[in-house]
Design a protein around this motif. Structure first.
Motif: not given
Length: 203
Positions: A1-7, A63-72, A93-96, A112-118
């Motif tokens: 899964m690429r970090p851009t998938l939620p976007l 039901f809801e589907i919730q993409p996010e973009a977070l700095i962690t 930079m995380n994308f759950p 769900g799933v989460k991908a992150g870019k260091l």
């Protein structure tokens, strides 16, 4: 899964007819306790924080589907066999993307799933901070699960656990540390869409 998938998920939802009415937009932030699961070395949790935006999408009556973009900001404490301690800090930079099942008007289960870019990694030692970004893998990936309360006022409260599935150190053949965290966040929906409001009222 690429970090851009939620976007890409958000853009695809906007592109479909009528889906704009099903989307909301919110800001969220909170605190977390993070550590790593590693072998041959003792670890302990350290405090961190997270903040960003989220896009709840109404996908059904409950039901809801919730993409996010977070700095962690997270990390882990380490105790070496000789007793020395140090703290590793990482900024992602995380994308759950979470699927939410509502058991009532507000209470929901999440998974769900989460991908992150260091973005940055450094170690806090007695001699000072040492940048270690080049020794970490650029991408993190794992699974999430948790509980939420989405209130009609627009306030969303979430407790979520994350378990990383990918070792975070590059070229590591001994420790295999994987990110772990428990986070509490509070969010507020800045934009409410009419179809979401209407369905919530009928519950």
């Amino acid at each position: 899964m690429r970090p851009t998938l939620p976007l890409l998920v958000v853009l695809s939802l906007f592109s479909l007819p009528g889906n704009a009415q099903r989307l909301a937009l919110g800001l969220k932030g909170g605190l977390l306790a993070s550590t790593t699961h590693a072998v041959r070395i003792q670890t302990y949790p350290v405090p961190g924080a997270t903040a960003g935006i989220y896009f709840p999408y109404h996908a059904g009556t409950r039901f809801e589907i919730q993409p996010e973009a977070l700095i962690t900001l997270n990390g882990s404490g380490y105790q070496e066999p000789d007793g020395d301690r140090f703290t590793a800090r990482t900024l992602y930079m995380n994308f759950p993307v979470s699927a939410k099942l509502f058991l009532g008007n507000s209470f929901n289960l999440q998974g769900g799933v989460k991908a992150g870019k260091l973005l940055l990694a450094y170690h806090e030692t007695a001699e000072g901070n040492v940048t270690m970004t080049d020794r970490y893998n650029a991408i993190d990936f794992g699974l999430t699960g948790g509980l939420g309360m989405d209130l009609r006022s627009g306030l969303d409260l979430t407790v979520r656990y994350y378990s990383g599935m990918k070792p975070i150190l590059a070229g590591d053949g001994a420790l295999f540390p994987r990110n772990r965290s428990v986070q509490f966040t509070a969010g507020y929906r800045l934009m409410h869409f009419r179809e979401i409001k209407a369905v919530r009222k009928r519950r």
